[in-house]
Write a protein that holds these residues in place. Structure first.
Motif, PDB file in Angstrom:
ATOM      1  N   UNK A   1       1.776  12.218  -9.105  1.00  0.00           N
ATOM      2  CA  UNK A   1       1.934  10.569  -9.401  1.00  0.00           C
ATOM      3  C   UNK A   1       3.054  10.644 -10.023  1.00  0.00           C
ATOM      4  N   UNK A   2       3.365   9.770  -9.395  1.00  0.00           N
ATOM      5  CA  UNK A   2       5.170   8.832  -9.369  1.00  0.00           C
ATOM      6  C   UNK A   2       5.518   8.870  -8.255  1.00  0.00           C
ATOM      7  N   UNK A   3       6.063   8.985  -7.731  1.00  0.00           N
ATOM      8  CA  UNK A   3       6.253   8.381  -6.379  1.00  0.00           C
ATOM      9  C   UNK A   3       5.896   7.419  -5.796  1.00  0.00           C
ATOM     10  N   UNK A   4       6.608   6.802  -4.956  1.00  0.00           N
ATOM     11  CA  UNK A   4       6.143   6.126  -3.642  1.00  0.00           C
ATOM     12  C   UNK A   4       5.674   6.928  -2.179  1.00  0.00           C
ATOM     13  N   UNK A   5       4.952   6.284  -1.270  1.00  0.00           N
ATOM     14  CA  UNK A   5       4.521   7.202   0.013  1.00  0.00           C
ATOM     15  C   UNK A   5       4.222   8.398  -0.113  1.00  0.00           C
ATOM     16  N   UNK A   6       3.098   8.937  -1.019  1.00  0.00           N
ATOM     17  CA  UNK A   6       2.550  10.603  -1.463  1.00  0.00           C
ATOM     18  C   UNK A   6       0.633  10.217  -1.465  1.00  0.00           C
ATOM     19  N   UNK A   7       0.549   9.397  -1.020  1.00  0.00           N
ATOM     20  CA  UNK A   7      -1.039   9.526  -1.069  1.00  0.00           C
ATOM     21  C   UNK A   7      -1.892   9.593   0.600  1.00  0.00           C
TER      22      UNK A   7
ATOM     23  N   UNK B   1       0.958  -1.350   0.107  1.00  0.00           N
ATOM     24  CA  UNK B   1      -0.257   0.200   0.152  1.00  0.00           C
ATOM     25  C   UNK B   1       0.927   0.891   0.447  1.00  0.00           C
ATOM     26  N   UNK B   2       1.898   1.275   0.196  1.00  0.00           N
ATOM     27  CA  UNK B   2       2.930   2.834   0.149  1.00  0.00           C
ATOM     28  C   UNK B   2       2.732   2.873  -0.989  1.00  0.00           C
ATOM     29  N   UNK B   3       2.890   2.143  -1.975  1.00  0.00           N
ATOM     30  CA  UNK B   3       2.957   2.511  -3.354  1.00  0.00           C
ATOM     31  C   UNK B   3       1.888   2.750  -4.227  1.00  0.00           C
TER      32      UNK B   3
ATOM     33  N   UNK C   1      -5.732   4.699  -9.525  1.00  0.00           N
ATOM     34  CA  UNK C   1      -5.725   5.104  -8.246  1.00  0.00           C
ATOM     35  C   UNK C   1      -6.502   6.099  -8.191  1.00  0.00           C
ATOM     36  N   UNK C   2      -5.650   7.025  -8.982  1.00  0.00           N
ATOM     37  CA  UNK C   2      -5.090   8.213  -8.788  1.00  0.00           C
ATOM     38  C   UNK C   2      -6.127   8.847 -10.007  1.00  0.00           C
ATOM     39  N   UNK C   3      -6.339   7.985 -11.378  1.00  0.00           N
ATOM     40  CA  UNK C   3      -7.157   9.168 -12.380  1.00  0.00           C
ATOM     41  C   UNK C   3      -8.595   8.238 -11.694  1.00  0.00           C
ATOM     42  N   UNK C   4      -8.628   7.674 -10.913  1.00  0.00           N
ATOM     43  CA  UNK C   4      -9.711   7.001 -10.740  1.00  0.00           C
ATOM     44  C   UNK C   4     -10.815   8.341  -9.617  1.00  0.00           C
ATOM     45  N   UNK C   5      -9.819   9.145  -8.429  1.00  0.00           N
ATOM     46  CA  UNK C   5      -9.676   9.985  -7.417  1.00  0.00           C
ATOM     47  C   UNK C   5      -8.544  11.301  -7.043  1.00  0.00           C
ATOM     48  N   UNK C   6      -8.265  11.303  -7.663  1.00  0.00           N
ATOM     49  CA  UNK C   6      -7.075  12.712  -7.422  1.00  0.00           C
ATOM     50  C   UNK C   6      -7.169  13.025  -6.271  1.00  0.00           C
ATOM     51  N   UNK C   7      -7.695  13.157  -5.341  1.00  0.00           N
ATOM     52  CA  UNK C   7      -7.848  13.648  -4.110  1.00  0.00           C
ATOM     53  C   UNK C   7      -6.761  12.821  -3.090  1.00  0.00           C
ATOM     54  N   UNK C   8      -7.002  11.007  -3.555  1.00  0.00           N
ATOM     55  CA  UNK C   8      -6.596   9.893  -3.752  1.00  0.00           C
ATOM     56  C   UNK C   8      -4.641  11.169  -3.149  1.00  0.00           C
ATOM     57  N   UNK C   9      -3.730  11.357  -4.317  1.00  0.00           N
ATOM     58  CA  UNK C   9      -2.554  12.761  -3.962  1.00  0.00           C
ATOM     59  C   UNK C   9      -2.866  13.472  -2.576  1.00  0.00           C
ATOM     60  N   UNK C  10      -2.221  13.039  -1.745  1.00  0.00           N
ATOM     61  CA  UNK C  10      -1.794  13.601  -0.733  1.00  0.00           C
ATOM     62  C   UNK C  10      -1.363  15.402  -0.775  1.00  0.00           C
ATOM     63  N   UNK C  11      -2.489  16.274  -0.056  1.00  0.00           N
ATOM     64  CA  UNK C  11      -2.333  18.100  -0.269  1.00  0.00           C
ATOM     65  C   UNK C  11      -1.633  18.116   1.244  1.00  0.00           C
ATOM     66  N   UNK C  12      -0.469  18.872   1.290  1.00  0.00           N
ATOM     67  CA  UNK C  12       0.515  19.295   2.291  1.00  0.00           C
ATOM     68  C   UNK C  12       0.365  20.545   3.104  1.00  0.00           C
TER      69      UNK C  12
ATOM     70  N   UNK D   1       7.798   1.615   5.908  1.00  0.00           N
ATOM     71  CA  UNK D   1       8.411   2.527   6.584  1.00  0.00           C
ATOM     72  C   UNK D   1       7.307   3.972   6.453  1.00  0.00           C
ATOM     73  N   UNK D   2       6.091   3.329   7.056  1.00  0.00           N
ATOM     74  CA  UNK D   2       4.837   4.624   7.266  1.00  0.00           C
ATOM     75  C   UNK D   2       5.301   6.128   7.534  1.00  0.00           C
TER      76      UNK D   2
END
Length: 683
Positions: A107-113, A82-84, A89-100, A149-150
Motif C-alpha cells: 500500500x502507498x502509491x496510486x494505481x496499485x489495486x 477510485x485510482x488511489x 480498504x487494504x486493511x479490510x481486504x489485503x487481496x485488493x492490492x494488485x498481484x502481478x 489514467x486507467x
C-alpha cells in the motif's frame, strides 16, 4: 440547470483545496477568473477524504468548492476517486492490492489495486454512487471523469487467470485448437485438459503471453465501462462522461514519474476499446519544453484521441511549470494551449492549479508556485485564457478531416516485447519516427487503431488517401485483403519494416514476407540483418535491415554494401490504381521525408504545403463551427521565422493583419497566428 454554453472553450485546472496549507478557496476562484479560467476538475484523488472510514462520508470540501464555483459561474468536472484507494480498504481486504503474477503490491502509491477484485469493486461502487448522488444535480457540474489514467496494472491474480482460461475456452473451444493456434507443442507446453492450463507468470510463448496482455487490456476497458454505467444512473442528460487517456511514458533513466514524457501508444489499455465508456474523449499530454519543445507530443496525442470519436476532445491534464526542465520560456505556455486547440481540442486544463507542499508530486509544479502568488506562468496562462474567451469555441475549435492515417496496434506493440526489432528500438520508436516526419512536413493525419480502421473499411473501401503502417507486425488475412483492396482502389500505403509478418496470435505466416502483400509491394524478402556498415544514399542506417528482392517494384534505394548491395532497401510499386511503398530499414528522417513527399503526391493529398512552409513552422487546419476554414500557424523555435502564404487571402485573428497569397508571414519566437481563410477571394 445551467448547461455548458456553446461559445465556451473549457479552460482551467485540476484543483485540490483539500491539499492547500490554508483556506483560500475564494482567492483561488478569483485568480482563476482573472486568468480567463472557467473550469475546475475536482475529487479524483480523494477517496480517503470523502470516505475516511468505510460507510462514513464527508463531502464538506466538495460542497464548499461547488458552492464557490456555482457563485462564480464556473464549470466543474467531477472525477470518480477510485485510482488511489484508502488504507482502510487494504486493511479490510489485503487481496485488493494488485498481484502481478509474482508479488503483491504494498500500500502507498496510486494505481496499485486489483481492478477486478469483488471487494474493490463493491467499495468503489459505494463511493462512486454516493458522490454522484451528492453532486449530479448541482448545476455547475457539467460532466464526470471516470477514474484516472486507467490501465490494467499488471493484474494476474488467480481470479484473473481463471477468467483468462474461460476467455480462451470461449475463443478457441478446445485445448487442441489452443495448442495449434499458439504452437504450444514447443518445449512440451501443450495441454490436453483445461485444468492443466499453467500459471501465465512462467509463459514462454510470445503469442499466448500477448493474448494474455490483450485480455488484461480488455479488463481495464471493461472497468471503465463498468464505472460509466454507474455514472449513467445519476448524471443529467446534459452532462458528459470522459476519461483522461494517457500514453506510454518515455523514460530517460531512473524509474520515477518526473523522468520522461508522453511518447507513444499506451501498452496497458486499448484506447479505442475503452473509448466506448465515454461520451467525449479526454487525455493527459505531457511533453518536453524549453529547447525541446516541438509540439510533436501534443500533435501525436491530439491526433490519437480526436480519432477515437472522430470528434472534439478535452485535454484534462497538461503541464504548467512541472519540473526544472519544463519551466516554459516566455510564449511557450500560450503556444502549448493553441497547439491543443489546433489538434481539435475543445478544452485545456492544467495539472494542476497550485504546487503541492508535500507528497510524492511536491515538485511537479502547477500554475501557481509554492508561494501561491502570481508569476509569469500564471500571467501567460491568463493571456491565453482571455484570448480564447474573446473568440470563443465557435471560432477557435475546429473539426479536422484528414486524408492520411497512421495505423497503431497494441498487439504489434506487445509482440516486440517478446521479439524485439533491436534492443534500442521499440515499437513506439518506429511509430514516432514515421509520425514525427509527417508532422514536421505538415501532413495532417489521424492516428487510428487497427480495429477502428477495419470498421472504416467495412463502411468504405477507401476511407483515406494514404495509410502508413509503422511496424504493423500482427495482421489478420481479412485485414490484408482490405489493405490490398484499398490500394487497388487508388489508395497509397507506406509500410515500414516488420509489417505484415504474423497473424493476430503472433504466429509468423509461413509464406514469403510481407505476408499477402508481395504483389501489392512488388517485392519479397526472407532475410534480414544488422545493418553494420551498410548505407542508403550515402547515409548510415540503424538497428535493422530487411533484404528486399524486387519483382515488379521500382527500387527507390538499394543498400550500399559489398554483400547486401544486390538487395533493395526501399521500393515503390504500382498496384491497381494505387501504390505500395515499402521501407525495409531505419533510415534518417530526411530520407523518410523524401519517401513521404513522393507518396503524398501519388495519393493526391491536399493541404500539403511543400515549399511554402517548413519546420519549425507547423500548420494545422480545420473547419470551425461557423463553417470557416481556420489555419493555426505554430512556431516552435526561439529564432524569428517567416513563411510564404499559400492561401489566397487570410486574416490573422489575433492581430487583425491580412495576408495575400505569396506574401511573407513573419513569426516571432514561439509565436502563434490564427489564420481565417477567405475562400473564393483572389489576390
Amino acid at each position: 440547470m445551467r448547461e455548458l454554453q456553446e461559445k465556451d472553450i473549457l479552460f482551467g485546472a485540476a484543483y485540490y483545496p483539500e491539499y492547500m496549507p490554508y483556506d483560500r478557496l475564494q482567492e483561488d476562484i478569483a485568480m482563476m477568473q482573472k486568468a480567463g479560467m472557467n473550469t475546475i476538475r475536482i475529487a479524483e484523488s480523494t477517496w480517503s477524504t470523502l470516505e475516511p472510514a468505510e460507510g462514513v462520508y464527508d463531502f464538506s470540501y466538495i460542497d464548499k468548492t461547488l458552492a464557490a464555483a456555482e457563485e462564480a459561474g464556473m464549470y466543474v468536472i467531477i472525477g470518480t476517486p477510485t485510482y488511489a484507494i484508502p488504507s482502510w480498504l487494504e486493511k479490510k481486504c489485503p487481496e485488493v492490492m494488485v498481484f502481478d503474477g509474482y508479488s503483491r503490491k504494498k500500500y502507498g502509491k496510486r494505481q496499485i489495486m486489483d481492478i477486478v477484485h469483488p471487494v474493490f469493486r463493491k467499495c468503489a461502487e459505494n463511493v462512486i454512487c454516493k458522490l454522484l448522488e451528492h453532486t449530479a444535480n448541482v448545476s455547475c457540474v457539467i460532466g464526470f471523469q471516470i477514474d484516472n489514467e486507467t490501465k490494467h496494472y499488471g493484474t494476474a491474480s488467480p481470479q484473473v487467470q481463471r477468467m483468462f482460461v474461460e476467455y480462451l475456452k470461449t475463443k478457441f473451444h478446445t485445448t487442441e485448437q489452443l495448442n495449434e493456434v499458439f504452437g504450444l507443442r514447443y518445449w512440451s507446453n501443450s495441454i490436453s485438459d483445461w485444468s492443466d492450463f499453467p500459471d501465465m507468470a512462467g509463459c514462454i510463448h510470445g503469442g499466448l503471453a500477448c493474448e494474455f496482455a490483450k485480455f488484461q487490456r480488455s479488463l481495464a476497458a471493461e472497468y471503465l465501462v463498468w464505472q460509466s454505467e454507474l455514472v449513467k444512473k445519476y448524471k443529467r442528460q446534459d452532462q458528459f462522461i470522459t476519461h483522461n487517456f494517457d500514453f506510454e511514458w518515455k523514460k530517460f533513466g531512473a524509474d520515477i514519474a518526473q523522468d520522461g514524457y508522453s511518447y507513444g501508444v499506451q501498452p496497458d489499455i486499448n484506447h479505442y476499446e475503452a473509448s466506448k465508456a465515454v461520451t467525449i474523449a479526454g487525455t493527459d499530454i505531457y511533453h518536453p519544453t524549453q529547447d525541446g519543445l516541438t509540439g510533436a507530443e501534443i500533435g501525436f496525442g491530439g491526433d490519437s484521441i480526436r480519432t477515437l470519436k472522430d470528434d472534439a476532445y478535452i485535454v484534462l491534464e497538461c503541464q504548467a511549470q512541472a519540473f526544472k526542465y519544463w519551466t516554459p520560456y516566455p510564449g511557450q505556455l500560450r503556444l502549448h494551449g493553441y497547439s491543443h486547440l489546433a489538434s481539435g481540442a475543445a478544452g485545456v486544463l492544467y495539472w494542476n492549479w497550485h504546487s503541492i507542499h508535500d507528497g510524492y508530486e511536491t515538485y511537479w509544479k502547477g500554475v501557481l508556485s509554492h508561494d501561491l502568488s502570481t508569476n509569469p506562468v500564471y500571467e501567460e496562462a491568463g493571456e491565453f485564457g482571455r484570448e480564447i474567451a474573446r473568440f470563443g469555441r465557435e471560432t477557435l475549435c475546429i473539426s479536422r478531416k484528414n486524408q492520411v492515417a497512421v495505423v497503431i496496434d497494441n498487439q504489434s506493440l506487445s509482440s516486440f516485447n517478446w521479439f524485439p526489432i533491436d534492443k534500442d528500438l521499440s515499437y513506439n520508436d518506429v511509430v514516432r519516427w514515421m509520425y514525427d516526419c509527417l508532422y514536421e512536413m505538415n501532413i495532417s493525419c489521424d492516428i487510428i487503431d487497427i480495429h477502428q480502421l477495419e470498421e472504416k473499411f467495412d463502411q468504405e473501401q477507401k476511407p483515406y488517401q494514404m495509410i502508413v503502417t509503422p511496424a504493423l507486425y500482427s495482421v489478420s488475412d481479412a485485414f490484408v485483403q482490405k489493405m490490398k483492396g484499398f490500394v487497388q482502389a487508388g489508395g497509397v500505403v507506406v509500410s515500414s519494416f516488420k509489417s505484415f509478418v504474423a497473424d493476430r496470435q503472433l504466429s509468423v505466416y509461413s509464406d514469403v514476407q510481407p505476408h499477402g502483400m508481395t504483389d501489392c509491394f512488388g517485392m519479397s524478402y526472407n532475410q534480414f540483418t544488422e545493418p553494420g556498415r551498410a548505407t542508403v544514399a550515402g547515409e548510415n542506417i540503424l538497428y535493422f535491415a530487411e533484404l528486399l528482392k524486387p519483382d515488379t517494384a521500382q527500387v527507390i534505394e538499394s543498400y550500399e554494401h559489398k554483400y547486401w548491395g544486390k538487395y533493395a532497401a526501399i521500393t515503390k510499386n504500382a498496384f491497381g490504381q494505387g501504390y505500395g511503398y515499402y521501407i525495409g530499414c531505419y533510415v534518417t528522417k530526411e530520407r523518410l521525408k523524401k519517401i513521404f513527399k513522393d507518396a503524398v503526391v501519388c495519393a493526391q493529398v491536399q493541404n500539403y504545403f511543400d515549399d511554402e512552409i517548413k519546420w519549425p513552422v507547423i500548420i494545422r487546419s480545420g473547419i470551425n463551427e461557423k463553417k470557416e476554414t481556420i489555419h493555426y500557424a505554430l512556431h516552435y523555435s526561439e529564432e524569428a521565422e517567416s513563411f510564404i502564404c499559400p492561401f489566397e487571402k487570410v486574416e490573422d485573428l489575433l492581430s487583425g493583419n491580412i495576408f495575400m497569397k505569396g506574401q511573407s508571414i513573419p513569426m516571432k519566437d514561439w509565436g502563434v497566428r490564427i489564420l481565417k481563410e477567405y475562400e473564393g477571394e483572389q489576390s
